[in-house]
Design an enzyme around this catalytic site. Structure first.
Site, mmCIF file in Angstrom:
data_model
loop_
_atom_site.group_PDB
_atom_site.id
_atom_site.type_symbol
_atom_site.label_atom_id
_atom_site.label_comp_id
_atom_site.label_asym_id
_atom_site.label_seq_id
_atom_site.Cartn_x
_atom_site.Cartn_y
_atom_site.Cartn_z
ATOM 1 N N GLU A 1 0.820 -1.134 0.111
ATOM 2 C CA GLU A 1 0.046 0.009 0.063
ATOM 3 C C GLU A 1 0.731 1.330 0.153
ATOM 4 O OE1 GLU A 1 -2.359 -1.369 3.480
ATOM 5 O OE2 GLU A 1 -4.055 -0.861 2.118
ATOM 6 N N GLU B 1 -3.486 -10.096 4.187
ATOM 7 C CA GLU B 1 -4.318 -9.555 5.163
ATOM 8 C C GLU B 1 -5.131 -10.938 5.409
ATOM 9 O OE1 GLU B 1 -3.260 -7.764 2.997
ATOM 10 O OE2 GLU B 1 -2.939 -5.940 3.741
HETATM 11 C C1 1HE Z 1 6.713 -8.650 12.251
HETATM 12 C C2 1HE Z 1 6.173 -8.326 11.014
HETATM 13 C C3 1HE Z 1 4.855 -7.594 11.071
HETATM 14 C C4 1HE Z 1 7.945 -9.567 10.670
HETATM 15 N N1 1HE Z 1 4.579 -7.149 12.137
HETATM 16 N N2 1HE Z 1 6.316 -8.073 13.471
HETATM 17 N N3 1HE Z 1 2.120 -8.432 7.224
HETATM 18 C C5 1HE Z 1 2.215 -9.686 7.237
HETATM 19 O O1 1HE Z 1 1.396 -10.379 7.456
HETATM 20 C C6 1HE Z 1 3.703 -10.331 6.947
HETATM 21 C C7 1HE Z 1 4.246 -10.812 8.074
HETATM 22 N N4 1HE Z 1 5.808 -11.187 7.969
HETATM 23 C C8 1HE Z 1 6.223 -12.227 7.162
HETATM 24 O O2 1HE Z 1 5.432 -12.784 6.586
HETATM 25 C C9 1HE Z 1 7.625 -12.344 7.229
HETATM 26 O O3 1HE Z 1 8.338 -11.796 8.361
HETATM 27 C C10 1HE Z 1 8.570 -11.788 6.064
HETATM 28 C C11 1HE Z 1 8.002 -12.646 4.663
HETATM 29 C C12 1HE Z 1 8.061 -10.273 5.604
HETATM 30 C C13 1HE Z 1 10.056 -11.841 6.412
HETATM 31 O O4 1HE Z 1 10.346 -12.965 6.634
HETATM 32 P P1 1HE Z 1 11.730 -13.607 7.405
HETATM 33 O O5 1HE Z 1 12.080 -14.787 7.514
HETATM 34 O O6 1HE Z 1 12.792 -12.483 6.723
HETATM 35 O O7 1HE Z 1 11.599 -12.602 8.841
HETATM 36 P P2 1HE Z 1 10.763 -13.311 10.067
HETATM 37 O O8 1HE Z 1 11.632 -14.338 11.072
HETATM 38 O O9 1HE Z 1 9.296 -13.709 9.820
HETATM 39 O O10 1HE Z 1 10.564 -12.014 10.975
HETATM 40 C C14 1HE Z 1 11.684 -11.379 11.538
HETATM 41 C C15 1HE Z 1 10.923 -10.673 12.870
HETATM 42 O O11 1HE Z 1 10.133 -9.444 12.437
HETATM 43 C C16 1HE Z 1 10.003 -11.418 13.876
HETATM 44 O O12 1HE Z 1 10.232 -10.821 14.969
HETATM 45 P P3 1HE Z 1 11.174 -11.593 16.130
HETATM 46 O O13 1HE Z 1 11.031 -10.768 17.557
HETATM 47 O O14 1HE Z 1 10.622 -12.920 16.349
HETATM 48 O O15 1HE Z 1 12.644 -11.629 15.317
HETATM 49 C C17 1HE Z 1 8.651 -11.305 13.193
HETATM 50 O O16 1HE Z 1 7.895 -11.301 14.055
HETATM 51 C C18 1HE Z 1 8.900 -9.715 12.980
HETATM 52 N N5 1HE Z 1 7.961 -9.379 11.803
HETATM 53 N N6 1HE Z 1 6.821 -8.937 10.098
HETATM 54 C C19 1HE Z 1 5.351 -7.485 13.373
HETATM 55 N N7 1HE Z 1 4.250 -7.446 10.045
HETATM 56 C C20 1HE Z 1 -3.041 -0.641 7.260
HETATM 57 S S1 1HE Z 1 -3.462 -2.156 7.429
HETATM 58 C C21 1HE Z 1 -2.117 -3.067 6.738
HETATM 59 C C22 1HE Z 1 -2.371 -4.531 6.566
HETATM 60 C C23 1HE Z 1 -1.221 -5.322 6.713
HETATM 61 O O17 1HE Z 1 -0.161 -4.724 6.316
HETATM 62 S S2 1HE Z 1 -1.479 -6.841 6.853
HETATM 63 C C24 1HE Z 1 0.014 -7.867 6.533
HETATM 64 C C25 1HE Z 1 0.921 -7.800 7.819
#
Ligand code: 1HE
Length: 266
Positions: free
Chosen positions: A120, A140
């Site tokens: 977005e 989402e």
């Molecule tokens: C996060 C977030 C996040 C990572 N919010 N903490 N977005 C999503 O559903 C995407 C969620 N994220 C992922 O699918 C993956 O993290 C990725 C594909 C982007 C990257 O994967 P990777 O293997 O490089 O990293 P990871 O091990 O998954 O994440 C590393 C850290 O970042 C980990 O935290 P840690 O404390 O365990 O190290 C994750 O929890 C954190 N992290 N993404 C919070 N999104 C206005 S409305 C908009 C609506 C949306 O955007 S919905 C989609 C949300």
């Protein structure tokens, strides 16, 4: 607004500002959380784009680490009731409207995950440069939520309602190369080359006459949405305003007196 304010006090820790002449670089700087966007960052984006220093003529937005942006910071989601959810989405709308309809064109550098709110954000920028690692998704549905950062309005205009429908309902993803001809990005470059290409494009944009950039940012999207007669009238008015600007007169003189560059294929 003074530069020092911009470069320090106004920005949250997850955003970094740097200058390259007339180009401002805004970096999403929370790589350990994949540049997920929390409330403070969204407010920081709004503040940044509503008070860009006068000598900055174009902005490049890019992400630190392996991914452009993982979207909404999901750790902030669980605590919200419905009213707070509406306000939250509207805060994103305000921030991204300041990008799309702000003072200067914005070039986004996309790599790795460009997902959810990250997509977005990219959609609110004027030019998108994708490295080959970039991929686009709307996850989402996995979280049981819906887009909230203007994506249901901007993305159908970029890639078509049918494709956005598919992404939302089935979780379909697109890679950089298949995404470019569909409208996700304007340019594709090799890994690590996105920032340099974006700066080069932004420098060119910064050198445009101010009325050209204004018209592209504010009149073009407006005309794409209004009726034909109003659009043509708006274009005639904008065209006359642009021609009347001293910068346009100077550029025309340069051409007539053989000092200007020619329009050749690049
Ligand atoms: C996060 C977030 C996040 C990572 N919010 N903490 N977005 C999503 O559903 C995407 C969620 N994220 C992922 O699918 C993956 O993290 C990725 C594909 C982007 C990257 O994967 P990777 O293997 O490089 O990293 P990871 O091990 O998954 O994440 C590393 C850290 O970042 C980990 O935290 P840690 O404390 O365990 O190290 C994750 O929890 C954190 N992290 N993404 C919070 N999104 C206005 S409305 C908009 C609506 C949306 O955007 S919905 C989609 C949300």
């Amino acid at each position: 607004m003074s530069d020092s304010k911009h470069e320090t006090a106004n920005l949250p820790a997850a955003l970094r500002f740097e200058r390259r002449g007339a180009v401002g670089l805004l970096r999403l700087s929370r790589p350990h959380k994949r540049n997920a966007l929390g409330d403070a960052t969204i407010l920081g984006i709004e503040n940044f784009f509503s008070a860009i220093p006068d000598d900055i003529k174009a902005v490049v937005i890019h992400g630190e680490g392996e991914h452009f942006c993982a979207g909404l910071d999901l750790s902030e989601l669980s605590e919200r009731d419905i009213a707070a959810g509406i306000a939250h989405s509207q805060a994103w709308h305000r921030a991204f409207e300041h990008i799309e309809f702000g003072r200067v064109p914005v070039v986004a550098v996309l790599h790795g995950a460009v997902v959810g709110g990250g997509l977005e954000l990219a959609a609110a920028c004027h030019i998108r440069v994708a490295e080959r690692s970039a991929y686009y998704a709307l996850p989402e549905r996995s979280r049981g939520i819906f887009l909230g950062g203007g994506g249901s309005v901007r993305l159908p205009r970029l890639i078509g309602t049918a494709r956005v429908m598919d992404m939302i309902l089935t979780g379909r993803t697109y890679g950089a190369e298949e995404g470019a001809p569909l409208g996700f990005s304007h340019y594709i470059v090799e890994a690590g080359a996105g920032l340099a290409r974006a700066i080069e494009l932004a420098e060119g944009i910064a050198g445009n006459a101010p009325m050209t950039n204004f018209a592209a940012m504010h009149v073009l999207p407006h005309n794409a949405e209004q009726d034909r007669a109003s659009g043509l009238l708006m274009e005639a008015l904008m065209s006359a305003i642009a021609q009347g600007d001293p910068e346009a007169k100077r550029r025309l003189r340069d051409f007539l007196e053989k000092r200007a560059t020619k329009t050749v294929r690049r």
